[in-house]
Write an enzyme that holds these catalytic residues in place. Structure first.
Site, PDB file in Angstrom:
ATOM      1  N   CYS A 194       0.828  -1.216   0.000  1.00 10.87           N
ATOM      2  CA  CYS A 194       0.000   0.000   0.000  1.00 10.87           C
ATOM      3  C   CYS A 194       0.857   1.260   0.000  1.00 10.87           C
ATOM      4  CB  CYS A 194      -0.941   0.007   1.201  1.00 10.87           C
ATOM      5  SG  CYS A 194      -2.204  -1.267   1.095  1.00 10.87           S
ATOM      6  N   HIS A 195       1.783   1.353   0.973  1.00  7.54           N
ATOM      7  CA  HIS A 195       2.581   2.573   1.047  1.00  7.54           C
ATOM      8  C   HIS A 195       4.071   2.283   1.235  1.00  7.54           C
ATOM      9  CE1 HIS A 195      -1.550   3.600   2.216  1.00  7.54           C
ATOM     10  NE2 HIS A 195      -1.332   4.631   1.426  1.00  7.54           N
ATOM     11  N   GLY A 196       4.461   1.048   0.921  1.00  5.13           N
ATOM     12  CA  GLY A 196       5.882   0.741   0.881  1.00  5.13           C
ATOM     13  C   GLY A 196       6.578   0.618   2.225  1.00  5.13           C
ATOM     14  N   PRO A 242       6.451   4.152   5.969  1.00  8.06           N
ATOM     15  CA  PRO A 242       5.612   5.005   6.837  1.00  8.06           C
ATOM     16  C   PRO A 242       5.057   4.306   8.078  1.00  8.06           C
ATOM     17  CG  PRO A 242       4.377   4.341   4.896  1.00  8.06           C
ATOM     18  CD  PRO A 242       5.766   3.802   4.714  1.00  8.06           C
TER      19      PRO A 242
END
Lengths: 433, 196, 267
Positions: free
Chosen positions: B160-162, B175
């Protein structure tokens, strides 16, 4: 609307808002300053109580819908899940179930009030008609809601009531059957039926709320009727809605809530049917199919007519006739206080309605059937014969010239009573202070 | 009777009326709290959700290097049979290199440091049991199946956001603020665990 | 100054109240049981506004259910965890676990795709004695033993009916011809019931000194069924009491406030 607005915007923001969307002005004019006849009695508090009922049903209903499953194999179980597992689920569901009964009780008293004091007469015909529309919507909503637990009574009530449409078969052969299958979404009451009942049960209360707004609008154009039925003639005969009627309605609502709570906490199933704690079984019909108490008078009328089609017509006619009441009554006098003859017929009508309620729960044979037929006859005769005729032949009693005069004469009588000692038969009056 | 001295009464009335009216209004308002509470509380997990018990898993069929995902309380639980080099890699990582220095192990104290032995059980270092939910926004990281990308640290990678997790399920880059949680569990035998 | 008027209004309010209650009260008595069913009224600990369950009675009732009823009747809305919850029999949690573990629950599928049996847990629902209605009918001569979870609410005057039915077995009067496999019961509608008499004196051992009689077994298991149907009754009565007190105070305050407000406006 009928009176001059007293609203003066205080702050710059209020002024800004008032020029664009005068909601604050509307609220102040209509629900705080609204001039209300000073002589309204407690029968006039049911309007506020009914708004409370609608809000309570919508709030508890929305919450129940978060847990309820509209599926024929899971509906019953989901209700038990609400009753046993969901936090406060038992309270929310019992409040909703009892609430339907309380809603109808208040609505019927509200309607009898309107009939007694002639609140349907010019210029309040639209107000009355909107009230009848609300009643129709309430009937549809509560019937659909009652089907949702999918117990034995739910299932068979849906079966019996939807089958009423099959009476159209005697008008155009096949038409009734087609309608019934369309309503069912199948060849018997089943899952598609349950789903659409749930969808409509959720929708209709919002329509009720919409018509309620129109109902209040139509009330606020001519203003309230009052027990004398005489229009307000001077400003001293009215008082601002707040605080006088907010506090009076508030007190009445609190008393109503005591009755409501007594049922919810101490007799939650008293008004229901034990059969509805048995899951729906399409192969077994309960021994006695009885609708909820608030439908019993209409049910009695349905069964009193030997023909299926005319029974259905009579049952719906019993409500439809209410639409034309404003034009059936031939007297210009509103309040039955001054109409001794119609007053007698009115109380006979109230007794008839209660009796039809009793008969609706009794087996339709012998003396019960005969009584139900007499009751049905009088129900319609009251509207179609008594209301038009009595207004032409009766002699009204002496009416006061105004609300003020009525209040003054009451005051004089009270003084006389105090001076001449308590009148015989009067209950011990609680002296003020 | 009271009409003759109405001025005196009026003064009295006003004072008492205000008090009583305010008291009545206040008391009525107090009732709103208890009225609203059931409406809110009904959305909390109900008794049947709270009662959802534990699950037992047989670890014997899981070969070294393999991982399985099972369901507990509606959440995915990652169980990885770690190879020796994966344990090594996790073990040598310095606490100072970790964005989140706490073990996030529900079987241990809240302030336990995120060293590898606080992530996998003592004496069962080859088994890593974690709740497979990225601590960023709740996606399920990749790395369970053969062929999945495991991220730069050989553990898991959230698409999703690495977010990159290491072989002990600890956040290393990206994150996500916290290490993936270790659920309450215990070994019943050497190859059988009970979660919850 | 407004006593006469107030009185008139009070009377109006009273009439309104009485009418509401009368309208509502009209509903229920109309659905009494069949006339020829003999229903004995028993004094129960849970009736009335302050009623609560008798824990020892519920525990004995559960024993009767386990030993007698459970071989044919399920109670699938109950969960084993309920046995130790507040407001019920309140068995210690360990005891409830033992009860749960004594039954086999189907679970699965496992890794091989097979369903398997495992010991019950607190979170499991009561296991019914039959897989489905058809199996139940086959085992019971064509009659279906109903689930008992809601039985106490699913019959008019439920608890008294169940108690009367359980104690209502008798020899059929000479003029009644009984159908094959049916038993005469004074409380059952139609008097012919397919369930054989389930209770006998001394058939279940009570450890708390309660006399082991049919009457006590029936009473205890009926109370247990009432709890099963209405497990939140105690909470309802407790919350209800507080709500009633609150509403009565609010109504009183509003009445006084209303009099105050109107006493000024009436002039």
């Amino acid at each position: 609307m009928a009176h001059k607005s007293n609203y003066v915007p205080q702050s710059a923001f209020e002024k800004w808002l008032d020029e664009r969307l005068p909601v604050v002005r509307l609220m102040k004019d209509q629900f705080i300053d609204f001039p209300t006849p000073r002589n309204l009695n407690y029968w006039w508090t049911f309007g506020g109580i009914l708004i409370f009922c609608l809000i309570a049903q919508m709030m508890t209903g929305i919450v129940l819908a978060m847990h309820y499953v509209a599926n024929e194999s899971m509906a019953f179980e989901s209700i038990e899940h609400i009753m046993r597992n969901v936090n406060w689920g038992w309270l929310i569901r019992y409040t909703h179930a009892v609430g339907a009964s309380m809603f109808f009780a208040a609505a019927y008293l509200h309607m009898f009030r309107g009939l007694y004091y002639g609140s349907y007469k010019a210029p309040r015909e639209i107000l009355w008609i909107l009230g009848v529309v609300i009643l129709l919507l309430m009937i549809a909503t509560s019937f659909m809601g009652y089907s949702l637990p999918w117990g034995q009574m739910s299932f068979w009530a849906v079966t019996v009531i939807t089958n009423l449409f099959s009476s159209f078969d005697s008008v155009i052969p096949g038409l009734g059957t087609r309608i019934v299958q369309w309503v069912w979404g199948g060849f018997s009451v089943g899952n598609p039926t349950l789903n659409r009942l749930f969808s409509l049960h959720y929708l209709l209360p919002f329509m009720i709320a919409g018509v309620v707004i129109l109902h209040i609008w139509a009330l606020h154009v001519p203003g309230n009727n009052n027990p004398t039925g005489i229009d307000v003639k001077r400003s001293s005969e009215a008082m601002p809605f707040h605080p006088y009627y907010t506090i009076k309605d508030g007190f009445a609502l609190a008393v109503f809530a005591i009755v409501f709570a007594a049922f919810v906490f101490y007799a939650p199933n008293y008004l229901g049917h034990s059969d509805n704690y048995i899951p729906a079984d399409p192969l077994v019909t309960p021994t006695h199919i009885v609708p909820e108490w608030y439908f019993l008078p209409f049910y009695a009328i349905l069964r009193a007519i030997p023909s299926k089609l005319f029974g259905v017509i009579a049952m719906f006619g019993a409500i439809m006739v209410l639409f034309v009441v404003p034009w059936l009554d031939s007297s210009p006098i509103r309040s039955l206080r001054y109409r001794p003859m119609l007053k007698l017929f009115f109380w006979a009508f109230v007794v008839t309605c209660v009796a039809l309620g009793y008969l609706g729960a009794m087996p339709p044979d012998g003396i019960y059937l005969l009584s139900a037929r007499l009751g049905t006859f009088y129900y319609f005769a009251f509207f179609l014969v008594v209301l038009p005729v009595v207004g032409r032949i009766e002699t009204p009693t002496q009416m006061p010239g105004s609300i003020t005069e009525d209040i003054m004469s009451k005051e004089r009588r009270r003084r006389a009573a105090l001076e001449g000692g308590a009148p015989a038969g009067a209950p011990a009056a609680p002296e003020k202070r | 009777m009271a009409n003759s001295n109405s001025t005196v009464d009026a003064v009295d009335d006003t004072g008492r009326r205000d008090f009583i009216t305010v008291a009545a209004g206040a008391f009525a308002a107090i009732g709103l709290g208890p009225l609203v509470w059931p409406m809110l509380d009904q959305m909390n997990p109900d008794a049947s959700a709270l009662a959802l018990g534990s699950v037992e898993i047989d670890l014997a069929p899981i070969d070294v290097g393999q991982a399985i995902t099972i369901m507990w309380r509606g959440k995915p639980i990652f169980i990885r049979h770690r190879a020796e080099e994966e344990i090594q890699a996790a073990d040598v990582t310095q606490i100072s290199a970790l964005p989140d220095r706490f073990a996030r192990n529900l079987n241990l104290a809240e302030d336990a440091p995120a060293v590898d032995r606080n992530r996998a059980g003592e004496g069962h270092e080859n088994w890593l049991v974690i709740i497979g939910i990225c601590t960023h926004l709740g996606c399920i990281p990749r790395g369970q199946r053969v062929g999945d990308t495991k991220g730069e640290f050989g553990g898991w990678f959230c698409p999703c956001h690495g977010s990159h997790y290491d072989t002990a399920g600890r956040i290393r880059r990206g994150p996500a603020p916290r290490n993936m949680e270790v659920p309450p569990y215990k070994f019943l035998t050497d190859t059988r665990i009970k979660i919850g | 100054m407004d006593s006469l008027d107030t009185l008139a209004r009070w009377r109006t309010a009273q009439i309104a109240g009485v009418l509401v209650i009368a309208l509502l009260a009209l509903a229920a008595p109309l659905r009494a049981a069949e006339d020829d069913q003999i229903i004995r009224k028993e004094a129960w600990s849970f009736t009335g506004p302050f009623g609560i369950y008798d824990r020892a009675q519920l525990q004995r009732g559960f024993l009767v259910y386990q030993e007698v009823c459970a071989s044919c009747h399920g109670m699938h809305y109950l969960h084993y965890r309920n046995l130790s919850e507040a407001g019920g029999p309140e068995f210690p949690e360990a005891a409830a676990k033992v009860v749960a573990a004594s039954v086999e629950v189907e679970d699965g599928p496992d890794d091989q795709g097979e369903m398997y049996m495992r010991p019950g847990r607190l979170s499991d629902a009561f296991v019914s004695p039959f897989q489905n209605d058809q199996e139940a009918r086959v085992a019971n001569n064509g009659a279906l033993p109903p689930d008992l979870s809601l039985m106490a609410k699913a019959r008019p005057d439920g608890v008294n009916y169940l108690y009367s039915m359980l104690t209502g077995y008798a020899d059929a009067p000479a003029d009644v011809s009984m159908a094959e496999g049916m038993y005469y019961n004074t409380a059952f509608a139609g008097h012919q019931i397919a369930m054989p008499p389930p209770l006998f004196d001394d058939s279940i051992e009570y450890t708390d000194g309660t006399p082991p009689t049919i009457d006590n077994y029936a009473k205890d298991v009926t109370a247990f069924m009432m709890w099963a149907a209405e497990p939140k009754l105690e909470e309802r009565h407790r919350v209800g009491f507080r709500v009633m007190i609150y509403l009565i105070i609010v109504a009183g305050l509003l009445y006084v406030a209303k009099r105050r407000v109107w006493s000024r406006g009436a002039h």
